[in-house]
Design an enzyme around this catalytic site. Structure first.
Site, PDB file in Angstrom:
ATOM      1  N   TRP A 224       0.845  -1.192   0.000  1.00 24.45           N
ATOM      2  CA  TRP A 224       0.000   0.000   0.000  1.00 24.45           C
ATOM      3  C   TRP A 224       0.881   1.242   0.000  1.00 24.45           C
ATOM      4  O   TRP A 224       1.849   1.329   0.748  1.00 24.45           O
ATOM      5  CB  TRP A 224      -0.882  -0.023   1.248  1.00 24.45           C
ATOM      6  CG  TRP A 224      -2.048   0.917   1.229  1.00 24.45           C
ATOM      7  CD1 TRP A 224      -2.051   2.213   1.658  1.00 24.45           C
ATOM      8  CD2 TRP A 224      -3.380   0.642   0.793  1.00 24.45           C
ATOM      9  NE1 TRP A 224      -3.302   2.768   1.526  1.00 24.45           N
ATOM     10  CE2 TRP A 224      -4.148   1.816   0.992  1.00 24.45           C
ATOM     11  CE3 TRP A 224      -4.009  -0.487   0.269  1.00 24.45           C
ATOM     12  CZ2 TRP A 224      -5.498   1.901   0.672  1.00 24.45           C
ATOM     13  CZ3 TRP A 224      -5.356  -0.407  -0.054  1.00 24.45           C
ATOM     14  CH2 TRP A 224      -6.085   0.764   0.143  1.00 24.45           C
ATOM     15  N   ASP A 289      -7.696  -3.101 -19.719  1.00 23.96           N
ATOM     16  CA  ASP A 289      -8.713  -2.754 -18.722  1.00 23.96           C
ATOM     17  C   ASP A 289      -8.365  -1.496 -17.932  1.00 23.96           C
ATOM     18  O   ASP A 289      -8.874  -1.289 -16.848  1.00 23.96           O
ATOM     19  CB  ASP A 289      -8.902  -3.939 -17.760  1.00 23.96           C
ATOM     20  CG  ASP A 289     -10.160  -3.808 -16.909  1.00 23.96           C
ATOM     21  OD1 ASP A 289     -11.210  -3.447 -17.447  1.00 23.96           O
ATOM     22  OD2 ASP A 289     -10.083  -4.065 -15.693  1.00 23.96           O
TER      23      ASP A 289
END
Length: 409
Positions: A224, A289
């Site tokens: 993260w 995508d």
């Protein structure tokens, strides 16, 4: 010789001297830049193998503090990362102290908190390495191994815009369930002798859980980014409509790039070149995508396009979705440094480099050979596309010198 003739001759010689000096300086700068690109490439090759070693040079810092200090507006991690192996070792071995459903999205993931308070995103294995995802290029579940491969490709291309990713095996019964939130725990089930969960997401279904091999689940963990670097989400200018029969403007308007260039933040700064770098990256991995992308908040177009969520990649090695390259062939510009790096990776170097870079990962082999072979073939298509641009517009218009000084103070 008359004075007037001497003055004219002297003026001509002076002009020749000035033009020669300018020409030499320009070429010296170009060759110096190219030499630095070559040196950077060699440094990358020499540091490809990242052994997962727990030792840290800075013993007064945790691996999480070190990784957080790496992040700057134009890089997630620096070129020289002697402690990369230690950070990745921590990602794959540190005790899980909390497990929750993943952040909002379409695909199954879990949010884990590791010892020391570090957040990571866990994506579970859904397919065998040789499974072929049929249908649209964005079809199928997320591929955990694609996240691992994409991170190492980011290193090889010299972008350094993808968060750190490493493979990890977790015991769902002993490592996850005891520390899981009620929301996540409520999605666990047993299928045969295997522990499974289906999580919470837009496409998550109780009928389509991810299952471990017994209790052991293979997956990837993505580091993260530090909370001091909040993210801003942007619609990708070359995003798809995802609606049958409805085309996006870029799919039918040949002058679309001209319109993009007049729109902020693509009218100045590095963002449009980042979009083109990303198109090259996505074409190599087969990712069609990227309908949105993230940058750091309030950056006014100056920070990098961060290469997040690369799991819709490496689905079908036989499918080359050329439309992914639309930003490149419609705008016909590319960074000189990117162009140089792509040329250095020809003749099988890319496949070999990626295979070497992934060799120490806990879930190695990360990719099947057909996917590695596909990378080399797609690279040739990219080089051919740039050549078509230079043949049409000339190299001076296509190859853009855009080297930004990066600070790690």
């Amino acid at each position: 010789m008359k004075l007037k003739q001497r003055v004219v001759l002297l003026a001509i010689l002076l002009l020749i001297f000035i033009f020669t000096k300018v020409f030499l300086i320009d070429n010296l700068d170009t060759s110096a830049a190219n030499r630095e690109d070559q040196r950077a490439f060699q440094r990358m090759l020499s540091g490809l193998r990242v052994a997962l070693d727990p030792r840290l040079e800075h013993t007064l810092q945790s691996p999480w503090e070190i990784a957080a200090q790496w992040v700057v507006p134009r890089e997630v991690y620096p070129e020289d990362t002697p402690e990369l192996g230690a950070v990745m070792h921590a990602m794959t071995t540190k005790k899980i102290i909390k497990a929750d459903v993943g952040y909002k999205g379409t695909q199954l993931k879990a949010l884990l908190i590791l010892e020391g308070g570090q957040k990571v995103v866990f994506k579970p294995k859904r397919y065998a390495r040789d499974y072929i995802v049929e249908g649209e290029p964005y079809a199928g579940y997320d591929r955990h191994n694609a996240e691992v491969a994409a991170f190492h490709l980011d290193r090889i291309l010299g972008f350094r815009r993808a968060p750190l990713v490493v493979g990890r095996f977790v015991n769902l019964r002993t490592e996850i369930k005891p520390v899981a939130t009620e929301q996540l725990l409520g999605t666990f089930m047993t299928v045969g002798n295997n522990t499974c969960f289906y999580g919470k997401c837009y496409y998550c279904r109780e009928t389509e859980p991810a299952c471990a091999d017994g209790d052991i689940m293979e997956g990837s963990v993505t580091l993260w980014l530090p909370d001091v670097w909040p993210l801003q989400k942007h619609r990708h200018p070359w995003g798809r409509t995802y609606r049958e029969g409805k085309l996006a403007r870029w799919e039918y308007d040949e002058s679309y790039c001209d319109a993009v260039k007049k729109t902020s933040p693509y009218d100045s700064g590095p963002r449009l070149l980042d979009i083109i770098d990303t198109a090259i990256f996505d074409y190599l991995i087969g990712n069609a995508d990227r309908h949105h992308y993230e940058s750091f908040q309030d950056d006014e177009g100056a920070s990098m396009l961060i290469l997040l969520d690369n799991a819709k990649s490496f689905g079908n090695p036989a499918l080359d979705e050329r439309s992914i390259l639309a930003p490149l062939y419609q705008c016909c510009i590319i960074r000189v440094s990117t162009w140089n790096r792509l040329n250095y990776l020809k003749n099988g170097v890319l496949k070999s480099a990626l295979k070497t870079a992934m060799s120490h990962d806990p879930i190695s082999p990360v990719l099947s050979d057909p996917h590695l072979d596909a990378l080399d073939q797609r690279l040739l298509s990219i080089l051919a596309t740039v050549k078509q641009c230079t043949d049409q517009f000339g190299p001076d218009a296509v190859l853009v010198e855009d080297r930004m000084t990066l600070s790690h103070l």
